[in-house]
Scaffold this active site. Structure first.
Site, PDB file in Angstrom:
ATOM      1  N   HIS A  27      40.660  37.846  29.764  1.00 52.46           N
ATOM      2  CA  HIS A  27      40.463  36.873  30.827  1.00 52.46           C
ATOM      3  C   HIS A  27      41.247  37.232  32.091  1.00 52.46           C
ATOM      4  O   HIS A  27      41.266  36.443  33.028  1.00 52.46           O
ATOM      5  CB  HIS A  27      40.899  35.476  30.360  1.00 52.46           C
ATOM      6  CG  HIS A  27      40.058  34.898  29.273  1.00 52.46           C
ATOM      7  ND1 HIS A  27      40.025  35.410  28.000  1.00 52.46           N
ATOM      8  CD2 HIS A  27      39.223  33.828  29.265  1.00 52.46           C
ATOM      9  CE1 HIS A  27      39.216  34.682  27.251  1.00 52.46           C
ATOM     10  NE2 HIS A  27      38.712  33.719  27.994  1.00 52.46           N
ATOM     11  N   GLU A  74      26.118  37.597  27.539  1.00 53.30           N
ATOM     12  CA  GLU A  74      26.153  38.238  28.846  1.00 53.30           C
ATOM     13  C   GLU A  74      25.072  39.309  28.992  1.00 53.30           C
ATOM     14  O   GLU A  74      24.556  39.523  30.096  1.00 53.30           O
ATOM     15  CB  GLU A  74      27.536  38.860  29.093  1.00 53.30           C
ATOM     16  CG  GLU A  74      28.628  37.863  29.421  1.00 53.30           C
ATOM     17  CD  GLU A  74      29.156  37.111  28.200  1.00 53.30           C
ATOM     18  OE1 GLU A  74      28.866  37.554  27.062  1.00 53.30           O
ATOM     19  OE2 GLU A  74      29.846  36.097  28.392  1.00 53.30           O
TER      20      GLU A  74
END
Length: 326
Positions: free
Chosen positions: A129, A60
């Site tokens: 998540h 990321e």
């Protein structure tokens, strides 16, 4: 006119802008061949090619760095973090470079980038998540933070975010990705950023919320309406810059306010709205501002997940407390 889900509205908006603007590119993990973990980018690589829908490494930090680099060179990148809990490494480039570029160059350069991410709980996902971390970005000057709550608003606000000359954090409430459909014309018409949407009018109390919690807020308003209580429901949509005028005018009319959000209570964005009401609307308030939020813990795994999220019952109870406080 197609009836589509929120996730399909995201895909539709991306395809629309990629057709109309060759500088728009999409990048992220598995966004190309697989179409993204939630299939938000499904079919885009087949339509626009691998140079415009780019599968990136599982990194990321690199995705965010490449996004800033593309933006300053005249492209309009739309980067995806697969889940909101994976966006933390991206904050290095978002906070230190993307958000500061206009200021540090005295307006000579901007960073027209969108950082998309599925957001929030409610899908029985594992750790990292299911987080609601929008408040971490609302404190960074130079960023817009956008959270749509319906297919139509997802389409129109994403178009506006891509066209914006400055960086936008675009969180998509994944709990309602496929929960319902509505008619969304693929007409390229953007919705305004920095504007709250009044979804329901009422005179007894104001409900302020965003993202997936709009659903519970509207359901709570229906429950209260059956009891003769009229609640105004406001979808903030763009958290920063905040359209406080719409909230102020509603509270001036109703005298009561309940703020609902999924993030933990302490220092959540609801605290900012409550503080602004205390500063600017204290004489209009007939009762203390209530907050119905997540708890100050990490969102639990699925057995307790729905107990963490604000419920219709909690919202109804909070509104009734404001009605009896005076």
């Amino acid at each position: 006119m197609a009836h589509i889900t929120l996730i399909e509205a995201v895909t539709q908006a991306l395809a629309c802008e990629m057709r109309n603007d060759s500088s728009v590119v999409v990048l992220g993990e598995d966004v190309g061949v697989n179409g993204g973990v939630f299939r938000a980018t499904q079919g885009l690589q087949q339509k626009f090619g691998a140079q415009r829908v780019i599968d990136m490494p599982l990194d990321e930090l690199t995705i965010a760095g490449v996004t800033v680099g593309l933006a300053v060179q005249g492209m309009k990148p739309v980067a995806e973090a697969q889940f909101e809990g994976f966006i933390y490494p991206m904050m290095e480039h978002i906070a230190c470079h993307a958000a500061r570029l206009r200021t540090s160059t005295r307006g000579r350069m901007t960073c027209p980038a969108v950082f998309r991410s599925p957001w929030g709980g409610g899908i029985r996902a594992p750790e990292h998540h299911s987080e609601a971390n929008e408040h971490l970005f609302t404190n960074i000057p130079g960023l817009r933070v956008v959270l749509p709550s319906s297919p139509g608003r997802a389409y129109g606000l994403l178009l506006a975010a891509i066209r914006d000359p400055d960086p936008v954090i675009f969180f998509e409430p994944k709990r309602i990705y496929r929960q319902y459909k509505e008619e969304v014309p693929d007409d390229g018409e953007a919705l305004p950023l920095d504007v709250c949407f009044v979804l329901r009018e009422g005179s007894d109390a104001t409900l302020v919320t965003w993202g997936a919690q709009v659903k519970e807020a509207l359901e709570a308003a229906n429950v209260l309406a059956a009891q003769g209580i009229g609640v105004e429901v406001i979808d903030v949509a763009t958290l920063t810059p905040l359209d406080f005028d719409t909230i102020r005018e509603s509270v001036k009319k109703t005298g009561r306010c309940v703020i609902v959000h999924e993030a933990p209570k302490t220092a959540g964005f609801g605290a900012e709205i409550a503080a602004r009401l205390a500063e600017e609307s204290i004489y209009d308030l007939l009762a203390p501002v209530e907050r119905v939020t997540g708890y100050d813990v990490h969102i639990p795994l699925y057995r307790l997940e729905m107990k963490y999220l604000p419920s219709v019952q909690r919202i109804v109870a909070a509104v009734k407390r404001t009605l009896t406080a005076s």
